[in-house]
Design an enzyme around this catalytic site. Structure first.
Site, PDB file in Angstrom:
ATOM      1  N   HIS A  45     -56.994 -11.965  13.844  1.00  0.00           N
ATOM      2  CA  HIS A  45     -57.109 -13.474  13.182  1.00  0.00           C
ATOM      3  C   HIS A  45     -56.048 -14.246  13.225  1.00  0.00           C
ATOM      4  O   HIS A  45     -55.985 -15.411  12.849  1.00  0.00           O
ATOM      5  CB  HIS A  45     -57.411 -13.258  11.749  1.00  0.00           C
ATOM      6  CG  HIS A  45     -58.902 -12.664  11.425  1.00  0.00           C
ATOM      7  ND1 HIS A  45     -59.836 -13.047  11.858  1.00  0.00           N
ATOM      8  CD2 HIS A  45     -59.126 -11.293  10.700  1.00  0.00           C
ATOM      9  CE1 HIS A  45     -60.849 -12.093  11.463  1.00  0.00           C
ATOM     10  NE2 HIS A  45     -60.586 -11.296  10.895  1.00  0.00           N
ATOM     11  N   ASP A  75     -64.527  -5.950  16.539  1.00  0.00           N
ATOM     12  CA  ASP A  75     -64.473  -6.133  15.198  1.00  0.00           C
ATOM     13  C   ASP A  75     -65.648  -6.762  14.602  1.00  0.00           C
ATOM     14  O   ASP A  75     -66.203  -7.558  14.938  1.00  0.00           O
ATOM     15  CB  ASP A  75     -63.203  -6.914  14.710  1.00  0.00           C
ATOM     16  CG  ASP A  75     -62.859  -6.445  13.246  1.00  0.00           C
ATOM     17  OD1 ASP A  75     -61.905  -5.901  12.997  1.00  0.00           O
ATOM     18  OD2 ASP A  75     -63.366  -7.422  12.285  1.00  0.00           O
TER      19      ASP A  75
HETATM   20 ZN   LIG Z   1     -62.604  -7.428  10.502  1.00  0.00          ZN
END
Ligand SMILES: [Zn+2]
Length: 354
Positions: free
Chosen positions: A169, A205
């Protein structure tokens, strides 16, 4: 398959995050890595190493994907936080104000002097506490990613960067989603710099790899593909839609494959086949897999229903790409199961690649 694990990871241990209007204990905890390491000791896949990369080489590798002003901020953030108030030494730093990026809205080109404002400028959520050991831990995780990439460049079929905190992220200029330095992007860039003409990043993910997408969005030399919960309902909400295909020179070199919350393994697996076909079509010569295990049915903050045994098949399918592969450790918050699920995936890969 060698594993490079981060001996400094536990230095990053946030106390609380903002979650649905209240402060709750952090989901991203040091025990996550410890469970994976314990499972690797129980079911070895290869040697366990701590990374040995020089400071200058590591700083250069980090600087290839993150801006200088962001790295400077991260490096000095804890000292600034404590300098504001000595009592802050007992509290994590969390942002509470952000510059919305609307056109003619707030500016992000002017660096505020105020620490709280800078913390907001360089972050996108209040779930990623910055602690006394965050920089040391994040830098150690990046070292794992660089060492794993170097191992693959030296001829290994695969390597695993057991890099906590996670990274996918984190963008060129921002932290968020428990991530500070983008380990997968650092590995991909290191593979490029070592001579791989095209590298693919296949993010498995549960959450969209927004940081990685942003870093490579305007580039044709790194193909990014992500399978994740539909951002219209799932974190990180503001990126990860199917119509984001890359821009400028990178047009056509980003592929998002969002799936609805509740998706099970049959559909997920068919989507992985689509992603792998795209990796093959892109002509990549090396692969980076940001390996999140939060697609697991028992994950407390995610919504797919993969079972532990399914991860063997995920690893086998990834091996089928036939590419030198670096794995980075990303999400997975069913802490008791994360070691089993991670090693299942890697074992499935290793057996199929043999
Ligand atoms: Zn995640």
């Amino acid at each position: 398959m060698k594993t490079f694990h981060n001996p400094h990871h536990a230095a990053h241990a946030g106390q609380q995050e903002m979650f649905r209007g209240r402060m709750v204990p952090c989901h991203e905890v040091p025990a996550r890595l410890d469970f994976v390491l314990a499972e690797l000791q129980r079911r070895p896949l290869g040697a366990l190493h701590t990374p040995e990369v020089g400071d200058a080489a590591l700083d250069a590798a980090i600087g290839r994907v993150h801006s200088a002003r962001y790295v400077d901020f991260l490096r000095g953030a804890w000292a600034e936080w404590v300098a504001m108030d000595p009592a802050n030494a007992q509290r994590d730093a969390l942002p509470s104000v952000w510059p919305l990026p609307n056109r003619h809205g707030f500016r992000n080109d002017v660096l505020p002097f105020n620490f709280a404002a800078r913390l907001g400028l360089f972050s996108f959520d209040s779930g990623s506490p910055l602690t006394a050991g965050t920089w040391t831990a994040a830098r150690g995780g990046a070292a794992c990613a660089l060492a794993a990439a170097q191992d693959v460049v030296a001829g290994a079929r695969s390597a695993f960067a057991l890099s906590r905190p996670p990274g996918h992220h984190a963008g060129p200029d921002f932290l968020g989603g428990y991530c500070f330095l983008n380990n997968a992007a650092i590995a991909a860039q290191a593979l490029r710099d070592a001579g791989h003409a095209k590298v693919a990043v296949l993010d498995v993910d549960y959450h969209h790899g927004n940081g990685t997408q942003t870093i490579f969005y305007e580039r044709a030399d790194v193909f990014t593909v992500s399978i994740h919960g539909d951002p219209s309902t799932e974190y990180p909400f503001f990126l990860g839609h199917a119509d984001e295909r890359g821009a400028d020179a990178g047009e056509g070199f980003n592929l998002n494959l969002p799936l609805p919350r509740g998706t099970g393994f049959d559909t997920w697996r068919a989507t992985l086949a689509t992603a792998l076909q795209a990796v093959s079509d892109a002509g990549a010569t090396a692969l980076v897999v940001p390996m999140g295990l939060d697609t697991f049915e028992g994950d407390p903050i995610s919504g797919f229903t993969l079972k532990s045994a399914d991860y063997f098949a995920v690893g086998e399918a990834l091996a089928g790409a036939g590419l030198p592969t670096v794995f980075t450790f990303e999400g997975g918050y069913a802490v008791d199961a994360v070691g089993t699920n991670a090693v299942n995936l890697l074992e499935g890969f290793q057996q199929a690649a043999a």
